[in-house]
Design a protein around this motif. Structure first.
Motif, mmCIF file in Angstrom:
data_model
loop_
_atom_site.group_PDB
_atom_site.id
_atom_site.type_symbol
_atom_site.label_atom_id
_atom_site.label_comp_id
_atom_site.label_asym_id
_atom_site.label_seq_id
_atom_site.Cartn_x
_atom_site.Cartn_y
_atom_site.Cartn_z
ATOM 1 N N UNK A 1 0.837 -1.206 0.000
ATOM 2 C CA UNK A 1 0.000 0.000 0.000
ATOM 3 C C UNK A 1 0.876 1.263 0.000
ATOM 4 N N UNK A 2 0.310 2.334 -0.531
ATOM 5 C CA UNK A 2 1.062 3.602 -0.495
ATOM 6 C C UNK A 2 0.919 4.207 0.894
ATOM 7 N N UNK A 3 -0.323 4.256 1.347
ATOM 8 C CA UNK A 3 -0.579 4.794 2.695
ATOM 9 C C UNK A 3 -1.691 3.983 3.338
ATOM 10 N N UNK A 41 -0.399 -5.522 12.190
ATOM 11 C CA UNK A 41 -0.567 -5.299 10.748
ATOM 12 C C UNK A 41 0.123 -3.997 10.307
ATOM 13 N N UNK A 42 0.104 -2.990 11.185
ATOM 14 C CA UNK A 42 0.820 -1.738 10.882
ATOM 15 C C UNK A 42 2.298 -2.038 10.686
ATOM 16 N N UNK A 43 2.855 -2.924 11.531
ATOM 17 C CA UNK A 43 4.276 -3.282 11.418
ATOM 18 C C UNK A 43 4.552 -3.963 10.092
ATOM 19 N N UNK A 44 3.680 -4.912 9.723
ATOM 20 C CA UNK A 44 3.863 -5.638 8.458
ATOM 21 C C UNK A 44 4.011 -4.635 7.312
ATOM 22 N N UNK A 45 3.086 -3.689 7.222
ATOM 23 C CA UNK A 45 3.087 -2.809 6.048
ATOM 24 C C UNK A 45 4.147 -1.714 6.130
ATOM 25 N N UNK A 46 4.446 -1.265 7.343
ATOM 26 C CA UNK A 46 5.518 -0.265 7.473
ATOM 27 C C UNK A 46 6.848 -0.881 7.044
ATOM 28 N N UNK A 47 7.082 -2.146 7.423
ATOM 29 C CA UNK A 47 8.347 -2.799 7.063
ATOM 30 C C UNK A 47 8.475 -2.972 5.554
ATOM 31 N N UNK A 48 7.328 -3.070 4.880
ATOM 32 C CA UNK A 48 7.358 -3.236 3.420
ATOM 33 C C UNK A 48 7.570 -1.905 2.705
ATOM 34 N N UNK A 95 5.412 0.866 3.203
ATOM 35 C CA UNK A 95 4.201 1.689 3.106
ATOM 36 C C UNK A 95 4.259 2.800 4.160
ATOM 37 N N UNK A 96 3.635 3.915 3.844
ATOM 38 C CA UNK A 96 3.420 4.922 4.892
ATOM 39 C C UNK A 96 2.270 4.390 5.745
ATOM 40 N N UNK A 97 2.427 4.413 7.050
ATOM 41 C CA UNK A 97 1.370 3.875 7.922
ATOM 42 C C UNK A 97 1.016 4.897 8.998
ATOM 43 N N UNK A 98 -0.275 5.179 9.113
ATOM 44 C CA UNK A 98 -0.755 6.073 10.172
ATOM 45 C C UNK A 98 -1.711 5.283 11.059
ATOM 46 N N UNK A 99 -1.452 5.309 12.355
ATOM 47 C CA UNK A 99 -2.329 4.605 13.296
ATOM 48 C C UNK A 99 -3.119 5.641 14.078
#
Ligand code: FAD
Length: 468
Positions: A175-177, A190-197, A199-203
């Motif tokens: 994902x982009x964001x 799940x935030x960790x999974x995508x941040x490591x890939x 993606x920009x992640x906002x929680x």
């Protein structure tokens, strides 16, 4: 009509473990599962697939970050999302097939379909893929139908862009964001999974801290560490809506100042908890009573309002955790044959599989303060551990809470490398009512992460940690 001593409805960790223990105890047992694969949420769309993705993405993240310092130089590092998801699916398949094998091995009849009560001793099974309904007769029933993701009534989840954890385990692109609503265990994993890939992640979290039910020190440290991999946190924000237009998702929230703020991304994961699942069971036909929040009401023996009908796992009160459901499965099976089993709910550990991992057992410091219990604290940071230095895992600590007078361990809370496994030492110590000094005087292999537990216990005993 087939007759059973026990019929288990639902094949998650609560249900399948209950069925195996019943069979071990000589009870003729059937298990009913509406999905084609066994293992429930945990094996199919929960614990196991999320850990598979967490492991893959941790490797990828390390390959980008720490490998170089280890002297490993890679060029043209690529992520293959199809392979990542396919491997995860393979892990799930191996696990669910394992449960089918265990059912056969223990001579448990597996009945595929939705189980619903005809009356207290008769269950109807309606195959989900069509086919003939059947009815069975049973002396006892164990309801283990689990839970489903909580839906926010003001957000329409299309399950493509505005998604639950189930869909988040199957995205075949980076994902982009990704906007994650909810700073609890599932949201953060799940935030960790995508941040490591990448993606920009906002929680976005309603409360003023992450994982707020755990010892507060853990959430604070986790926020700091996850911030380092780029996850942005918006605490004390109340989400008011989420809409999708094409590939864009817009989430609106009210910030602590009362202003409206907007987040724009390509995915929004709604991870605000789970609710018990009882749909289709026709509980009224058996007279089973419910309690608040859609849970099935049970007594201290996990028996419902109807004698001979029990309920376990996510569908009843308590932590929604696989190992809690498993303990309850064993408890009920043994209760049915007249044994006197025991569960110490205080000692069910809570774990978050971010990196570093987070785990806790027993009382939190906040709970001890609230009850006015006199306690002492010992902590030890991983940055002072030789093992952690060798693996470059210097973040986090072990914190031990012990009774001020007796030195009995009252709680153990940790954030650090492999502490999801390490928390078992805390559980064992507390189950045997060890004092901090008991653990401090036990030999811990060197160099290990477990030495941090010994050192924290030394610190709690008389502030005599050796390596601090
Ligand atoms: P479930 O596992 O939910 O199983 C219930 C089963 O009953 C399902 O298969 C369902 O299809 C079936 N069923 C329901 N109604 C009927 C019916 N009428 N007839 C027939 N079958 C029916 N917990 C942990 O401890 N560690 C973790 O790392 C962890 N990670 C998670 C990650 C994610 C993304 C999610 C969503 C959850 C995670 N959990 C974790 C929570 C864990 O999955 C649950 O606590 C656990 O699965 C509960 O077990 P259960 O047996 O009560 O129910």
């Amino acid at each position: 009509m087939n007759q059973y001593d026990v019929t288990v409805i639902g094949s998650g960790p609560g249900g399948y473990v209950a069925a195996i223990r019943c069979a071990q105890l000589g009870l003729k047992t059937a298990i009913i599962e509406k999905y084609p694969t066994l293992g429930g949420t945990c094996l199919n769309v929960g614990c196991i697939p999320s850990k598979a993705l967490l492991d893959s993405t941790e490797h990828y993240h390390n390959a980008h970050t720490t490998f170089k310092e280890h002297g490993i130089e890679l060029s043209d590092l690529q992520i293959n999302m199809n392979q990542l998801i396919d491997r995860k699916n393979g892990v799930v398949k191996a696990n669910v097939d394992g449960i089918s094998f265990l059912m056969k091995k223990n001579k448990i009849d597996v009945l595929q379909g939705v189980g619903s009560f005809v009356d207290k001793n008769h269950i109807k099974i309606t195959p989900t893929g069509g086919g003939e309904e059947q009815q069975i007769e049973t002396k006892n029933v164990i309801i283990a139908t689990g839970s489903k993701p909580t839906v926010l009534p003001f957000i329409q989840q299309d399950k493509q862009r505005i998604i639950t954890s189930t869909e988040a385990l199957n995205i075949r692109e980076v994902p982009k964001h990704m906007i994650v609503i909810g700073g609890g265990v599932i949201g953060l994993e799940m935030a960790s999974v995508y941040a490591r890939l990448g993606a920009k992640v906002s929680v976005i979290e309603f409360m003023d801290s992450l994982i707020p039910t755990m010892d507060r020190a853990l959430g604070k440290e986790l926020k700091r560490i996850l911030g380092k991999i780029g996850i942005e946190f918006f605490l004390s924000h109340k989400v008011t809506g989420a809409t999708r237009e094409g590939e864009t998702v817009t989430v609106t929230a009210t910030n602590p100042k009362g202003e409206e703020v907007k987040f724009e991304g390509d995915y929004c994961l709604v991870a605000v908890g789970r609710v018990p699942y009882t749909q289709g069971l026709n509980l009224e036909a058996a007279g089973v009573q419910m309690e608040e929040r859609g849970r099935i009401k049970v007594d201290e023996h996990l028996q419902t309002s109807v004698p001979g009908i029990y309920a376990i796992g996510d569908v009843i009160r308590g932590a929604m955790l696989a190992h809690k459901a498993e303990e309850e499965g064993v408890y009920v099976a043994e209760t049915i044959v007249g044994q006197k089993p025991h569960i110490n709910y205080l000692l069910i550990p809570g774990v978050v599989y971010t990196w570093p991992e987070v785990a806790g057992v027993g009382y939190t410091e906040e709970q001890l303060k609230e009850t006015g219990r006199a306690y002492k604290v010992g902590s030890f940071p991983f940055r002072a551990s030789g093992r952690a230095r060798a693996s470059m895992d210097l973040d986090g600590f072990v914190k031990v809470l012990a009774d001020k007078q007796t030195d009995e361990i009252l709680g153990m809370h940790m954030i650090g490398p492999r502490i999801a496994d390490l928390i078992a030492e805390g559980v064992t110590a507390m189950e045997f009512r060890a004092s901090a000094e008991d653990v401090a005087r036990m030999s811990h292999a060197h160099p290990t992460y477990a030495e941090a537990v010994k050192e924290a216990c030394l610190a709690a005993t008389e502030n005599r940690a050796i390596h601090m």
